[in-house]
Design a protein around this motif. Structure first.
Motif, PDB file in Angstrom:
ATOM      1  N   VAL A   1       0.836  -1.221   0.000  1.00 37.20           N
ATOM      2  CA  VAL A   1       0.000   0.000   0.000  1.00 37.20           C
ATOM      3  C   VAL A   1       0.864   1.261   0.000  1.00 37.20           C
ATOM      4  O   VAL A   1       0.367   2.355   0.283  1.00 37.20           O
ATOM      5  CB  VAL A   1      -0.989   0.014   1.201  1.00 37.20           C
TER       6      VAL A   1
ATOM      7  N   LEU B   1      -0.081   5.142  -1.375  1.00 40.34           N
ATOM      8  CA  LEU B   1      -1.525   5.433  -1.387  1.00 40.34           C
ATOM      9  C   LEU B   1      -1.847   6.395  -0.249  1.00 40.34           C
ATOM     10  O   LEU B   1      -1.291   6.295   0.838  1.00 40.34           O
ATOM     11  CB  LEU B   1      -2.330   4.148  -1.221  1.00 40.34           C
ATOM     12  N   SER B   2      -2.771   7.333  -0.515  1.00 37.33           N
ATOM     13  CA  SER B   2      -3.111   8.275   0.557  1.00 37.33           C
ATOM     14  C   SER B   2      -4.320   7.783   1.343  1.00 37.33           C
ATOM     15  O   SER B   2      -5.100   6.954   0.861  1.00 37.33           O
ATOM     16  CB  SER B   2      -3.335   9.683  -0.003  1.00 37.33           C
ATOM     17  N   CYS B   3      -4.459   8.305   2.549  1.00 34.48           N
ATOM     18  CA  CYS B   3      -5.521   7.894   3.469  1.00 34.48           C
ATOM     19  C   CYS B   3      -6.887   8.113   2.836  1.00 34.48           C
ATOM     20  O   CYS B   3      -7.074   9.114   2.181  1.00 34.48           O
ATOM     21  CB  CYS B   3      -5.445   8.708   4.756  1.00 34.48           C
ATOM     22  N   PRO B   4      -7.830   7.247   3.068  1.00 31.31           N
ATOM     23  CA  PRO B   4      -7.783   6.029   3.897  1.00 31.31           C
ATOM     24  C   PRO B   4      -7.555   4.766   3.073  1.00 31.31           C
ATOM     25  O   PRO B   4      -7.854   3.683   3.554  1.00 31.31           O
ATOM     26  CB  PRO B   4      -9.193   6.021   4.477  1.00 31.31           C
ATOM     27  N   LEU B   5      -7.046   4.907   1.845  1.00 28.94           N
ATOM     28  CA  LEU B   5      -6.983   3.739   0.971  1.00 28.94           C
ATOM     29  C   LEU B   5      -6.157   2.583   1.546  1.00 28.94           C
ATOM     30  O   LEU B   5      -6.575   1.421   1.427  1.00 28.94           O
ATOM     31  CB  LEU B   5      -6.466   4.139  -0.416  1.00 28.94           C
TER      32      LEU B   5
ATOM     33  N   VAL C   1      -5.682   1.565   4.691  1.00 30.19           N
ATOM     34  CA  VAL C   1      -6.407   0.820   5.730  1.00 30.19           C
ATOM     35  C   VAL C   1      -7.641   0.124   5.137  1.00 30.19           C
ATOM     36  O   VAL C   1      -7.984  -1.005   5.518  1.00 30.19           O
ATOM     37  CB  VAL C   1      -6.762   1.734   6.936  1.00 30.19           C
ATOM     38  N   VAL C   2      -8.265   0.746   4.156  1.00 31.45           N
ATOM     39  CA  VAL C   2      -9.437   0.129   3.517  1.00 31.45           C
ATOM     40  C   VAL C   2      -9.005  -1.117   2.738  1.00 31.45           C
ATOM     41  O   VAL C   2      -9.642  -2.180   2.832  1.00 31.45           O
ATOM     42  CB  VAL C   2     -10.138   1.143   2.575  1.00 31.45           C
TER      43      VAL C   2
ATOM     44  N   ARG D   1      -8.102  -3.847   5.216  1.00 33.36           N
ATOM     45  CA  ARG D   1      -9.303  -4.352   5.899  1.00 33.36           C
ATOM     46  C   ARG D   1     -10.095  -5.283   4.975  1.00 33.36           C
ATOM     47  O   ARG D   1     -10.542  -6.359   5.389  1.00 33.36           O
ATOM     48  CB  ARG D   1     -10.178  -3.184   6.355  1.00 33.36           C
TER      49      ARG D   1
ATOM     50  N   THR E   1       1.494   7.180   9.453  1.00 36.04           N
ATOM     51  CA  THR E   1       0.040   7.276   9.626  1.00 36.04           C
ATOM     52  C   THR E   1      -0.643   5.980   9.208  1.00 36.04           C
ATOM     53  O   THR E   1      -1.467   5.434   9.945  1.00 36.04           O
ATOM     54  CB  THR E   1      -0.514   8.434   8.768  1.00 36.04           C
TER      55      THR E   1
ATOM     56  N   ASN F   1      -2.756   3.440  11.521  1.00 35.44           N
ATOM     57  CA  ASN F   1      -4.165   3.160  11.205  1.00 35.44           C
ATOM     58  C   ASN F   1      -4.410   1.664  10.998  1.00 35.44           C
ATOM     59  O   ASN F   1      -5.387   1.106  11.503  1.00 35.44           O
ATOM     60  CB  ASN F   1      -4.590   3.898   9.924  1.00 35.44           C
TER      61      ASN F   1
ATOM     62  N   GLY G   1      -4.342   7.633  -7.074  1.00 37.85           N
ATOM     63  CA  GLY G   1      -3.069   7.072  -7.540  1.00 37.85           C
ATOM     64  C   GLY G   1      -1.977   7.188  -6.503  1.00 37.85           C
ATOM     65  O   GLY G   1      -2.080   7.942  -5.536  1.00 37.85           O
ATOM     66  N   ARG G   2      -0.918   6.436  -6.699  1.00 37.55           N
ATOM     67  CA  ARG G   2       0.182   6.409  -5.727  1.00 37.55           C
ATOM     68  C   ARG G   2       1.095   7.614  -5.897  1.00 37.55           C
ATOM     69  O   ARG G   2       1.294   8.083  -7.016  1.00 37.55           O
ATOM     70  CB  ARG G   2       1.009   5.140  -5.899  1.00 37.55           C
TER      71      ARG G   2
ATOM     72  N   ARG H   1      -1.966  12.225  14.372  1.00 42.38           N
ATOM     73  CA  ARG H   1      -2.688  12.145  13.078  1.00 42.38           C
ATOM     74  C   ARG H   1      -4.057  12.808  13.173  1.00 42.38           C
ATOM     75  O   ARG H   1      -5.005  12.396  12.499  1.00 42.38           O
ATOM     76  CB  ARG H   1      -2.857  10.695  12.590  1.00 42.38           C
TER      77      ARG H   1
ATOM     78  N   ARG I   1     -15.114  10.087   8.908  1.00 44.75           N
ATOM     79  CA  ARG I   1     -14.947   9.071   7.853  1.00 44.75           C
ATOM     80  C   ARG I   1     -14.616   7.696   8.440  1.00 44.75           C
ATOM     81  O   ARG I   1     -15.256   6.696   8.106  1.00 44.75           O
ATOM     82  CB  ARG I   1     -13.829   9.522   6.907  1.00 44.75           C
TER      83      ARG I   1
ATOM     84  N   GLY J   1      -8.506  13.270   1.040  1.00 47.87           N
ATOM     85  CA  GLY J   1      -7.894  12.450   2.089  1.00 47.87           C
ATOM     86  C   GLY J   1      -7.816  13.069   3.468  1.00 47.87           C
ATOM     87  O   GLY J   1      -7.282  12.454   4.388  1.00 47.87           O
TER      88      GLY J   1
END
Lengths: 70, 365
Positions: free
Chosen positions: A7, A10-14, A16-17, A20, A39, A43, B150-151, B217, B225, B288
């Motif tokens: 992961v 990838l930025s939050c929340p991707l 942890v999603v 999960r 972070t 998470n 995207g990353r 955080r 969310r 985000g």
């Protein structure tokens, strides 16, 4: 066989999603997760522990490898 | 051990309480009413000081914004989390930052100020809070549908330092207050822009908040969310702590004035209080995190978050120049139209950058 998921970036929340969803699909076993931010590491650890999984964190070169098992 | 110390529930509660008390006292020390801290309003004031808009009552270089980024930078450096990264759909993030500011300025506040307005007794903020939750909920729908910007990529150290250096630059403008023939740097002589706590007190408190928020955080949007999406209430406890601490502080300082009419820097056009924050909440969720979180991420080297913040600054200039921002009299001439247009743009982004759009366009991953 251990499952794994990357992961990084990838930025939050991707992150942890994604983890999960994978854990829900696996129900039990071992999942290795590659993470690049504190972070996401926090998470994902919190989520997995809350849902009854055991988490071991290993830090290397500023990245984290989480081994999540049940 | 110290790394784990910050990642516990008592510390997110402490952070929320610290922010709530600080906001109430910054108001007591001179910041505008119910605006001890407001990321959107403070970025808007900075945009005004730099001349990106000419709303004469909203021009000041807010040291709180500078402190948030520098505090986060400090924490990230100490705890080895300063990781310059960039490249996750930066232009989309700029647009989301722009639209979130447009929405926030229709309501007149970011998620932090929504809580602070409630803590000051402003009932109109209930409609903003409801809008924020609906906006986040729509964002969750897109996330569940595979929305992904995207990353990002690790990048040069220099990239991570750009935003902190910009902050140091505008701090020098605040300290020396140069006056060019164009009129810049602009400082309000009346209205909210003229109301501010002493510079160094604001700066030090904001550095402390930036430090704590980077470690814990803290994020007002992720609080809602995560509670809905992954049933995690960690951040929500921090947000509730902020609200309660600000409420108690306001009661103590006699800054609590309940009601809907005549609330400071607020209007009671409830449809657009709601609508503005639906737009802001959706844009924050698609990007985000809340605007405070985007500042903290900017401090730890996230250039995409910095682009979002710059989008907010430009959005503030646009909102005042093009009459989309509200005033205490009510929404601006183009406020409602801007909210509707902004929502359409956010829906297009959410749809086209998720599996929903990929299915429709036959675009295989």
């Amino acid at each position: 066989m251990n499952q794994n998921i990357d992961v990084r970036g990838l930025s939050c929340p991707l992150p942890v999603v994604a983890v999960r969803n994978k854990l829900l699909e696996m129900e039990k076993g071992i999942l290795e997760v590659l993470i690049d931010t504190g972070t996401s590491k926090d998470n994902i650890t919190r989520m997995a522990v809350n849902e009854g999984w055991k988490v071991v964190v290993r830090e290397e070169n500023g990245e984290y490898l989480l081994t999540i098992s049940k | 051990m110290w790394k784990n110390f910050f990642n516990s529930r008592k510390n997110i509660i402490f952070t929320g309480i610290f922010i709530g008390i600080s906001a109430a006292y910054l108001q007591k020390l001179g910041n505008p009413p119910n605006m001890g801290i407001c990321v959107a309003c403070m970025l808007r004031d900075i945009a005004g000081a730099l001349g990106l808009h000419r709303a004469e009552v909203a021009q000041y270089i807010r040291p709180e914004i500078i402190g948030f980024i520098l505090g986060s930078l400090l924490a990230a450096l100490i705890f080895k989390e300063f990781k310059p990264r960039a490249g996750s759909a930066p232009l989309v993030r700029f647009v989301l930052g722009f639209l979130s500011m447009v929405g926030a300025l229709v309501f007149l506040g970011c998620p932090w100020r929504t809580l602070l307005r409630l803590a000051g007794g402003d009932g109109n903020a209930l409609f903003g809070l409801a809008g924020l939750i609906v906006g986040i909920w729509i964002g969750i729908f897109f996330i569940k549908s595979g929305y992904n910007l995207g990353r990002n990529q690790r990048t040069h150290q220099l990239v991570g330092w750009i935003m902190p250096v910009i902050m140091l630059g505008i701090f020098l403008l605040l300290i020396f207050q140069p006056h060019l023939s164009s009129g810049a740097v602009f400082f309000s002589s009346k209205g909210p822009g003229a109301q501010h706590a002493p510079i160094f007190i604001s700066l030090i408190i904001a550095i402390a908040i930036g430090f704590l928020a980077q470690r814990t955080r803290f994020c007002t949007v992720a609080a809602v969310r995560d509670a809905i999406l992954i049933k995690d209430t960690y951040l929500l406890t921090g947000v509730v702590s902020l609200l309660l601490a600000a409420l108690v502080s306001n009661l103590t300082l006699k800054q609590f004035h309940p009601g809907f009419q005549g609330q400071p820097i607020a209007h009671n056009s409830q449809l657009w209080n709601f609508g503005g924050m639906v737009l802001a909440g959706l844009a924050f969720t698609l990007a985000g995190g809340c605007p405070g979180r985007q500042l903290f991420l900017s401090g730890e080297g996230d250039a995409d978050a910095a682009i979002f913040v710059l989008g907010m600054v430009v959005g503030a200039g646009f909102a005042h120049n093009f009459a989309t921002a509200s005033s205490p009299k009510g929404p601006g001439l183009w406020g409602p139209a801007s909210v509707i247009t902004g929502l359409i743009v956010c829906f297009i982004i959410g749809f086209s950058m998720s599996d929903l759009g990929k299915k429709q366009m036959g675009d295989k991953k």
